[in-house]
Scaffold this active site. Structure first.
Site, short mmCIF file in Angstrom:
data_model
loop_
_atom_site.label_atom_id
_atom_site.label_comp_id
_atom_site.label_asym_id
_atom_site.label_seq_id
_atom_site.Cartn_x
_atom_site.Cartn_y
_atom_site.Cartn_z
N HIS A 10 0.83 -1.22 0.00
CA HIS A 10 0.00 0.00 0.00
C HIS A 10 0.86 1.27 0.00
O HIS A 10 2.00 1.22 -0.40
CB HIS A 10 -1.00 -0.04 1.16
CG HIS A 10 -1.73 -1.36 1.20
ND1 HIS A 10 -2.82 -1.62 0.41
CD2 HIS A 10 -1.47 -2.50 1.88
CE1 HIS A 10 -3.21 -2.88 0.62
NE2 HIS A 10 -2.41 -3.43 1.51
N GLU A 24 -2.39 0.15 7.86
CA GLU A 24 -1.54 -0.93 7.34
C GLU A 24 -0.30 -0.38 6.63
O GLU A 24 0.81 -0.90 6.79
CB GLU A 24 -2.35 -1.80 6.38
CG GLU A 24 -1.57 -2.97 5.83
CD GLU A 24 -2.37 -3.79 4.81
OE1 GLU A 24 -3.55 -3.48 4.60
OE2 GLU A 24 -1.78 -4.73 4.22
N HIS A 79 2.68 -6.95 4.47
CA HIS A 79 1.33 -6.43 4.68
C HIS A 79 0.86 -6.73 6.10
O HIS A 79 1.49 -7.49 6.83
CB HIS A 79 0.35 -7.12 3.72
CG HIS A 79 0.51 -6.68 2.30
ND1 HIS A 79 -0.41 -5.91 1.65
CD2 HIS A 79 1.51 -6.92 1.41
CE1 HIS A 79 0.00 -5.68 0.41
NE2 HIS A 79 1.16 -6.29 0.24
N GLU A 145 1.50 -11.57 5.95
CA GLU A 145 0.38 -10.83 6.55
C GLU A 145 0.65 -10.76 8.05
O GLU A 145 0.42 -11.73 8.78
CB GLU A 145 -0.95 -11.54 6.27
CG GLU A 145 -1.38 -11.53 4.81
CD GLU A 145 -2.03 -10.21 4.38
OE1 GLU A 145 -2.02 -9.23 5.15
OE2 GLU A 145 -2.56 -10.18 3.25
ZN LIG Z 1 -2.38 -5.33 2.33
#
Ligand SMILES: [Zn+2]
Length: 240
Positions: A10, A24, A79, A145
């Site tokens: 992102h 995030e 992420h 993640e």
């Molecule tokens: Zn993400």
């Protein structure tokens, strides 16, 4: 010289998951900057490239094209998760993936879980999915993640410096193991820090706190006294 490509997820207009006063994109950048700093400081023969080192927006295609062009030896896309439930850590490889990507995922996942399990993080396992970052990268590629932004217990962990440090350490250790990197000699595990240089993981918060006038911007690594804490509390109160 091995080239490691770290892709902070992102950025810019795309914050990723937002909840519990966390974004995030910020956590992805802090962990990524920390991975670059530690890998290059502690290991020989490795160079870390980042898709972004500031809060800017990039298309997925731009990220994989840059990594492919650089001829990186591996790619890790960093992420945080969202979607509720019990939270935890998980990693992804592409569904139709090479043995090398499987092996990278296995060592990375194992090292990261070893670093964070002391904080009670749930292991959601090693998964495969059709994700752009893993599919379009020509080198072994894994997407991590790192806990759930929207799960209160995970968000509380992500706000702790030692959890961020552990996530960084796990990524560093996994990448070093996979590439067989040699630790720099004569380098103590913990070197004395320069109090005038802000740590990468704290840089965005330090900049914001300075901009808001809570700190004067000097000596980011110095300890705080009770009287300095009192002045800080007063500034926070006055800001309300
Ligand atoms: Zn993400």
């Amino acid at each position: 010289m091995k080239i490691v490509w770290i892709d902070p997820g992102h950025g810019g207009k795309d914050p990723g998951a937002v909840a519990n006063s966390l974004r995030e994109k910020d956590i992805a950048l802090i962990v990524s900057l920390g991975v670059k700093q530690r890998l290059e400081a502690e290991y020989e023969g490795v160079q870390v490239h980042l898709s972004r080192s500031t809060d800017v927006f990039l298309e997925l295609k731009e990220r994989t094209e840059a990594a492919n062009k650089a001829g990186a030896d591996l790619l890790v896309s960093i992420h945080c998760n969202a979607g509720g439930g019990a939270g935890g850590f998980e990693s992804f490889r592409y569904t139709g993936v090479s043995a090398a990507s499987r092996s990278l995922q296995n060592v990375l996942h194992t090292e990261i879980m070893a670093a964070i399990k002391t904080f009670g993080v749930i292991d959601r396992g090693q998964k495969a999915a059709n994700l752009h970052m893993c599919r379009e990268s020509k080198m072994p590629a894994v997407l991590t993640e790192n806990l759930f932004i929207d799960v209160a217990s995970d968000a509380a962990k992500l706000k702790r410096q030692e959890v961020i440090e552990a996530l960084i350490a796990g990524h560093v250790s996994g990448i070093a193991k996979y590439l067989g990197l040699k630790r720099k000699e004569g380098k103590p595990m913990t070197k004395e820090r320069d109090i005038n240089v802000v740590s990468s993981w704290a840089a965005p918060a330090w900049e914001a706190a300075t901009k808001n006038g809570y700190f004067d911007g000097t000596r980011p690594g110095a300890p705080i006294t009770r009287e300095e804490a009192a002045v800080l509390i007063m500034r926070l109160e006055n800001k309300k």
